[in-house]
Design an enzyme around this catalytic site. Structure first.
Site, PDB file in Angstrom:
ATOM      1  N   LYS A 156       1.253  -7.389   4.126  1.00  0.00           N
ATOM      2  CA  LYS A 156       2.453  -7.273   4.956  1.00  0.00           C
ATOM      3  C   LYS A 156       2.329  -8.205   6.164  1.00  0.00           C
ATOM      4  O   LYS A 156       2.141  -7.776   7.304  1.00  0.00           O
ATOM      5  CB  LYS A 156       2.664  -5.815   5.380  1.00  0.00           C
TER       6      LYS A 156
HETATM    7  N1  PMP Z   1       7.559  -4.156  -0.986  1.00  0.00           N
HETATM    8  C1  PMP Z   1       7.756  -4.616   0.253  1.00  0.00           C
HETATM    9  C2  PMP Z   1       8.138  -6.043   0.440  1.00  0.00           C
HETATM   10  C3  PMP Z   1       7.612  -3.755   1.352  1.00  0.00           C
HETATM   11  O1  PMP Z   1       7.810  -4.205   2.592  1.00  0.00           O
HETATM   12  C4  PMP Z   1       7.278  -2.402   1.135  1.00  0.00           C
HETATM   13  C5  PMP Z   1       7.135  -1.463   2.296  1.00  0.00           C
HETATM   14  N2  PMP Z   1       5.848  -1.458   2.821  1.00  0.00           N
HETATM   15  C6  PMP Z   1       7.067  -1.975  -0.186  1.00  0.00           C
HETATM   16  C7  PMP Z   1       7.215  -2.873  -1.223  1.00  0.00           C
HETATM   17  C8  PMP Z   1       6.642  -0.571  -0.472  1.00  0.00           C
HETATM   18  O2  PMP Z   1       5.333  -0.352  -0.034  1.00  0.00           O
HETATM   19  P1  PMP Z   1       4.828   1.072   0.454  1.00  0.00           P
HETATM   20  O3  PMP Z   1       5.154   2.035  -0.633  1.00  0.00           O
HETATM   21  O4  PMP Z   1       3.380   0.898   0.655  1.00  0.00           O
HETATM   22  O5  PMP Z   1       5.564   1.394   1.704  1.00  0.00           O
END
Ligand code: PMP
Length: 311
Positions: A156
């Site tokens: 991220k």
């Molecule tokens: N894809 C992206 C691009 C994201 O920003 C997120 C949010 N973090 C997710 C998928 C989902 O990830 P998570 O379940 O860890 O929040």
């Protein structure tokens, strides 16, 4: 009580926490962030922070790639966050946003390595991000999901999110709720801030991380409960765009989005366009789990004794 944040090594009121306009991360996206949920359980009046450790492990992986050095271990980051949530005392669902960033006040494209790094974390009251009942209208984006040869899509990294925001903007301006991004080979990657699942032929199918999807913590959670609680087969494989149109069900997963049903893709209805039964079953179990109501999965929750000061 004003919201309390952790910034520059100490807890302080949100209004006092700021960064200078020369901050490197502001100009170049040289930061790594997380989105973590604190889920309010009205029955026992506690907040449950969901899979906090996994979020901080992913943040620290991003820090390694971005050469952001923090003086905290994953456990210390969890402890700081728990204390902050306690101090805020929100008696409602919250979204926790930690950010590790290049805080050096120098405007130039430089070797990242020696630049100073900082860490901040804040929490905001946060209800549903997308409609959890009415299925979302999605479109395939004209923007492609970033490749690892450009910016690592598995982390991220703040700068990466320009890609998601361009796709989201295009989708919303065209009258859709959300965009689905393909990778450079034309396979489905994910949403702008969510992973994607398709239920088809009795199997739950999700794109592999190699198709540039973020290794989502909700994706992992949902795969686990689908397998272990519902006996479903979960398969990671390429999904061509047009196969989505033929799916029995499609849903998106993410910390903010929880488990959001998709009713149409590119104006093709998914089944009858409403939330499907598999999505509903998984969503119901997921909501109980993140509020600390499923003893088997309580180890994924950090219980915070909220003081009920700002309902
Ligand atoms: N894809 C992206 C691009 C994201 O920003 C997120 C949010 N973090 C997710 C998928 C989902 O990830 P998570 O379940 O860890 O929040």
């Amino acid at each position: 009580m004003p919201p309390v944040v952790f910034h520059k090594g100490k807890f302080m009121p949100l209004a006092d926490a700021s960064v200078g306009i020369m901050t490197h991360a502001l100009h170049y996206g040289t930061a790594v962030f997380e989105g973590i949920r604190g889920n309010w359980n009205a029955e026992d009046e506690h907040t449950y922070i969901f899979r906090m450790r996994e979020h901080y492990d992913r943040l620290l992986a991003g820090c390694k790639v971005m050469r952001i050095r923090l003086p905290y271990s994953a456990q210390e980051l969890c402890d700081i966050t728990t204390q902050m949530v306690e101090k805020c005392g929100y008696a409602q669902d919250i979204y926790i946003r930690p950010i590790a960033y290049k805080s050096e006040e120098r405007v130039a494209i430089l070797n990242l390595d020696p630049l100073a790094s900082s860490f901040s974390v804040l929490a905001i009251p946060f209800g549903a991000y997308m409609d959890l009942e009415a299925a979302a209208r999605c479109c395939t984006s004209s923007w492609r999901r970033m490749e690892d040869t450009m910016i690592p899509p598995y982390l991220k990294i703040s700068g990466l999110y320009v890609n998601s925001i361009l796709a989201k903007t295009e989708a919303v301006l065209a009258g859709f709720d959300e965009a689905i991004l393909l990778n450079q080979h034309g396979y489905v990657s994910e949403g702008t801030g969510e992973n994607l699942f398709m239920y088809r032929g009795g199997k739950l199918i999700t794109p592999p991380v190699e198709d540039n999807a973020l290794p989502g913590i909700t994706r992992n959670t949902v795969s686990d409960i689908a397998r272990n609680e519902f006996g479903l087969q979960v398969v990671e494989r390429h999904i061509p765009r047009s196969e989505l149109y033929l799916a029995d069900e499609v849903f998106l997963t993410g910390t903010a989005a929880h488990l959001t049903p998709v009713g149409s893709v590119d104006n093709h209805l998914i089944s009858d366009g409403n939330m499907g039964p598999i999505t509903r079953q998984l969503q119901t179990m997921y909501f109980d789990m993140v509020r600390g109501k499923v003893p088997k999965y309580i180890h994924w929750c950090t219980q915070v004794a909220t003081k009920l000061v700002s309902a």
